[in-house]
Structures are given as C-alpha cells and as structure tokens.
Design a protein around this motif. Structure first.
Motif, mmCIF file in Angstrom:
data_model
loop_
_atom_site.group_PDB
_atom_site.id
_atom_site.type_symbol
_atom_site.label_atom_id
_atom_site.label_comp_id
_atom_site.label_asym_id
_atom_site.label_seq_id
_atom_site.Cartn_x
_atom_site.Cartn_y
_atom_site.Cartn_z
ATOM 1 N N ASP A 1 0.823 -1.206 0.000
ATOM 2 C CA ASP A 1 0.000 0.000 0.000
ATOM 3 C C ASP A 1 0.861 1.262 0.000
ATOM 4 O O ASP A 1 0.565 2.230 -0.705
ATOM 5 N N SER B 1 2.371 1.685 -3.526
ATOM 6 C CA SER B 1 1.419 2.187 -4.514
ATOM 7 C C SER B 1 1.071 3.652 -4.252
ATOM 8 O O SER B 1 0.838 4.411 -5.198
ATOM 9 N N ALA B 2 1.065 4.061 -3.003
ATOM 10 C CA ALA B 2 0.804 5.467 -2.689
ATOM 11 C C ALA B 2 1.935 6.355 -3.205
ATOM 12 O O ALA B 2 1.691 7.420 -3.781
ATOM 13 N N LYS C 1 3.960 5.629 -5.657
ATOM 14 C CA LYS C 1 3.894 5.571 -7.118
ATOM 15 C C LYS C 1 2.819 6.522 -7.648
ATOM 16 O O LYS C 1 3.036 7.237 -8.621
ATOM 17 N N GLY C 2 1.650 6.530 -7.010
ATOM 18 C CA GLY C 2 0.583 7.434 -7.409
ATOM 19 C C GLY C 2 0.963 8.890 -7.223
ATOM 20 O O GLY C 2 0.632 9.745 -8.054
ATOM 21 N N PHE C 3 1.673 9.177 -6.146
ATOM 22 C CA PHE C 3 2.120 10.552 -5.896
ATOM 23 C C PHE C 3 3.094 11.009 -6.972
ATOM 24 O O PHE C 3 2.971 12.105 -7.510
ATOM 25 N N LYS C 4 4.046 10.149 -7.322
ATOM 26 C CA LYS C 4 5.013 10.498 -8.372
ATOM 27 C C LYS C 4 4.317 10.709 -9.706
ATOM 28 O O LYS C 4 4.659 11.622 -10.461
ATOM 29 N N LYS C 5 3.323 9.866 -10.017
ATOM 30 C CA LYS C 5 2.588 10.003 -11.276
ATOM 31 C C LYS C 5 1.830 11.323 -11.310
ATOM 32 O O LYS C 5 1.802 12.003 -12.339
ATOM 33 N N ALA C 6 1.218 11.700 -10.205
ATOM 34 C CA ALA C 6 0.485 12.962 -10.139
ATOM 35 C C ALA C 6 1.417 14.155 -10.321
ATOM 36 O O ALA C 6 1.073 15.113 -11.019
ATOM 37 N N ASP D 1 4.300 14.124 -11.999
ATOM 38 C CA ASP D 1 4.718 14.125 -13.399
ATOM 39 C C ASP D 1 3.608 14.636 -14.309
ATOM 40 O O ASP D 1 3.862 15.407 -15.243
ATOM 41 N N ASP D 2 2.358 14.224 -14.060
ATOM 42 C CA ASP D 2 1.236 14.688 -14.867
ATOM 43 C C ASP D 2 1.051 16.189 -14.732
ATOM 44 O O ASP D 2 0.777 16.878 -15.711
#
Length: 81
Positions: free
Chosen positions: A33, A36-37, A39-44, A46-47
C-alpha cells in the motif's frame, strides 16, 4: 554503535517484536500500500508538470492569434489563382 546509538541487535529485537505483533501478511500489505501510494504521488507530480509544459507552449499573445486567424480567413476568401 549503530544508527543513532542503537546497535544492530536492538534493531533486530524491535523488528522481531513488530513481526510478532502485526504478522508478515499485514506488514506485506502495508508495504504494498505504501509503495502504490508513492507511485501514485510520483505520477500525479509528473502529470502536473507535463500539464504545465503544454500550457506554456500554447500561450501566445492575443495579437498573434488574431493575426493568424485573420490571415486564415483572408486566404479562404480569395479565389485560387
């Protein structure tokens, strides 16, 4: 001496106590968990930075946009030669 005055043996004892309290399955789920948190933060992030780059590229002064549209309209009105 280990990290901050704590020896390696003390760290191993603390780790053993944590494993006995929570169990390996719960710790594995917690690690997944957390991963994945992150990873989601890094993706946000970058976006968001990609969005800023696109917005900066499309920012043009209004005069240039209007001139471009006027040239487009004028070229459509003229008959082909």
């Amino acid at each position: 001496m280990g990290i901050g005055g704590i020896s390696i043996w003390q760290l191993l004892i603390i780790l053993a106590i944590v494993i006995m309290l929570f169990g390996t399955k719960r710790l594995r789920n917690l690690g997944g968990d957390l991963g994945s948190a992150v990873k989601g933060f890094k993706k946000a992030i970058d976006d968001d930075s990609d969005k800023d780059k696109v917005e900066n590229k499309t920012d043009q002064p209004a005069e240039k946009v209007i001139e471009g549209e006027a040239e487009k309209v004028n070229s459509e009105k003229q008959p082909p030669k």
